[in-house]
Enzyme design. Structure first.
Site, short mmCIF file in Angstrom:
data_model
loop_
_atom_site.label_atom_id
_atom_site.label_comp_id
_atom_site.label_asym_id
_atom_site.label_seq_id
_atom_site.Cartn_x
_atom_site.Cartn_y
_atom_site.Cartn_z
N HIS A 17 15.40 77.12 35.03
CA HIS A 17 15.68 77.98 33.73
C HIS A 17 17.12 78.49 33.39
CE1 HIS A 17 11.39 78.55 33.01
NE2 HIS A 17 11.19 78.50 34.31
N ASP A 117 15.97 81.83 27.25
CA ASP A 117 14.97 81.20 27.94
C ASP A 117 13.82 81.97 27.56
OD1 ASP A 117 14.04 79.29 30.11
OD2 ASP A 117 13.35 81.35 31.01
#
Ligand code: UDP
Length: 475
Positions: A17, A117
């Site tokens: 991520h 994200d």
């Protein structure tokens, strides 16, 4: 003096991520070399070593800020691993706000946009205060994004169920309006955890309130789902823009090729074209001891060459996200396996340079847990897959790759996959008709992926350019 336009990006904890959103930022900088990126990095316990080495090779206009680590003992006891990532952001919010404020107050740069994200979406609530545009970056297939539209249908069911005094939010009741039909093969199991499911619906609510969603996929790969999502957005009067900008995969750095991973690349140099099966379960996937034994013997019995990134076994399928190396990292392999397979295979402990491996001409197949990054990297390099999903959304990816795209074979299993089945399916992929067909389709997808990004007028290139123009208009 004119201020430098600054984009703040916020990944969430964990290598997979972190690097996708930074790779995206690098693409953005190709359009606007005068922009500056500030990457504010939340940390759960400590920064993974894969992230540390990745961050060493950033261009000078991407600046990193490390937030103090959040610890699991700061979270309620027994929180599902899937929920810890988003909780890390929740606990880091005051510090994220502080960083954004100092960027906004800067006399030399101006904050144009905030891109987070998907697990860091709570930070997007600050965009309005700093008059910045707000975007969520999803490092997933649009098929996973289409789950976000389940919200309204499921909410109705929630009310009905509550009236009847029943539990609400069951993943079994989820209907996926825009998704290709992959449900038969199973939704992500973590959605059965109440906190994970609650966080999921928070993300699904949030996306309607922001300026846009960036998806690491491309039109030609997921035409049906992407068109379905556009329909849903239009039909529901949602203002949020959709930007399919993929496939965004790392180029593979020279540090990776020259460092400790170079041994396996040299080994690949000595093998026949497309003769080697690469075996890896992503940055954290783990097998049980029983499954590890079957896989080892199955690979051996297939008679095919293999390059296997092996981790200590665990009954927890995502244990290696937290694992450390032992003194003899390969002592968990079956007795005599390494000696017997000396000419046939190479086992690499813990980590290997995946992108240079997939790019290597000797690699002809990839036994993968079907994480989305691994799936895209395989597509970009035209390598057909053996699907071996373990957790999170990997089963949906595997079903999509196998049943819809037909670029993967999926071994039969009723629990542990047996050695005979493994040997059979490895031979099928590497030399059988099914494997040849899958390779042919994968090579077509590889060309489509390259056109989407590289060609003037390619679908993702156009989308990226439109996104970049929207930012310029605001700078
Ligand atoms: N990766 C790597 N070497 C390894 C294992 C993984 O470089 O030994 C990289 C791989 O190239 C991919 C990422 O780690 O970019 C794994 O991401 P994915 O989404 O496939 O799976 P996850 O780690 O999130 O389960």
């Amino acid at each position: 003096m004119a201020k430098t336009p600054n984009i703040a990006i916020i990944p969430s904890a964990g290598f997979t991520h972190l690097f996708p959103i930074i790779e995206f930022s690098k693409k953005l900088l190709q359009f606007h070399p005068d922009f500056h990126i500030t990457c504010i990095i939340p940390i759960l316990e400590s920064l993974p070593s894969s992230s540390k080495s990745y961050l060493q090779s950033l261009p000078p206009n991407i600046h990193t800020v490390f937030l103090p680590p959040v610890h699991k003992h700061d979270m309620p006891q027994g929180v599902h691993r899937g929920a810890q990532v988003q909780l890390t952001i929740t606990l880091s919010l005051p510090l994220i706000h502080h960083q954004l404020k100092s960027l906004n107050d800067s006399t030399t740069s101006s904050l144009v946009a905030l891109i987070t994200d998907c697990f860091a979406h709570e930070a997007l609530d600050f965009a309005g205060e700093f008059d910045a545009l707000s975007f969520m970056y999803l490092p997933y297939a649009s098929m996973i994004f289409s789950l976000y539209f389940c919200n309204s249908t499921t909410k109705l069911e929630k009310e009905e169920k509550e009236e009847e005094g029943e539990e609400y939010y069951s993943p079994d009741s989820i209907k996926i309006p825009a998704c290709v039909p992959v449900r038969g093969r199973g939704l992500t199991e973590s959605l059965y955890d109440p906190l994970v499911l609650k966080q999921f619906f928070e993300r699904a609510e949030k996306f309607r309130l922001i300026d846009g969603i960036l998806l690491n996929t491309f039109l030609e790969l997921e035409k049906e789902t992407i068109s379905g999502i556009y329909e849903e957005i239009k039909g529901n009067g949602i203002k949020t823009q959709l930007y399919p900008v993929g496939p965004i995969t790392p180029a593979g750095s020279s540090t990776e090729e020259n460092g400790s991973g170079s041994d396996c690349l040299r080994w690949l140099d000595q093998q026949e074209p497309k003769s080697v099966l690469y075996v890896s379960f992503g940055s954290g996937g783990t097998l049980s001891q029983a499954q590890m034994d079957e896989l080892a013997i199955g690979l051996e019995q297939s008679g095919k060459k293999f390059l296997w990134v092996a981790r200590p076994p665990s009954d927890d399928v995502s244990a290696a996200y937290l694992a450390t190396m032992k003194d003899n990292p390969l002592d968990f392999l079956p007795e005599g396996f390494l000696e017997r397979t000396k000419g046939q295979g190479l086992v690499v402990p813990m980590w290997a340079p995946q992108v240079p491996i997939l790019r290597h001409g000797s690699v002809g197949g990839f036994l993968s847990h079907c994480g989305w990054n691994s799936s895209l990297e395989s597509i970009v390099h035209g390598v057909p897959l053996l699907a071996w999903p373990l957790f999170a959304e990997q089963k949906m990816n595997a079903a999509f790759l196998t049943d819809v795209l037909k670029v993967a074979l999926w071994p039969q299993s009723g629990g542990t996959v047996g050695r005979e089945e493994i040997a059979k399916v490895v031979r099928m992929l590497m030399e059988g008709e099914e494997g040849k067909e899958a390779r042919k389709r994968m090579e077509e997808l590889r060309d489509a992926a390259s056109n989407a990004l590289e060609e003037e007028g390619g679908s993702s290139r156009r989308t990226l350019s439109e996104f970049a123009m929207n930012l310029r208009a605001r700078a």
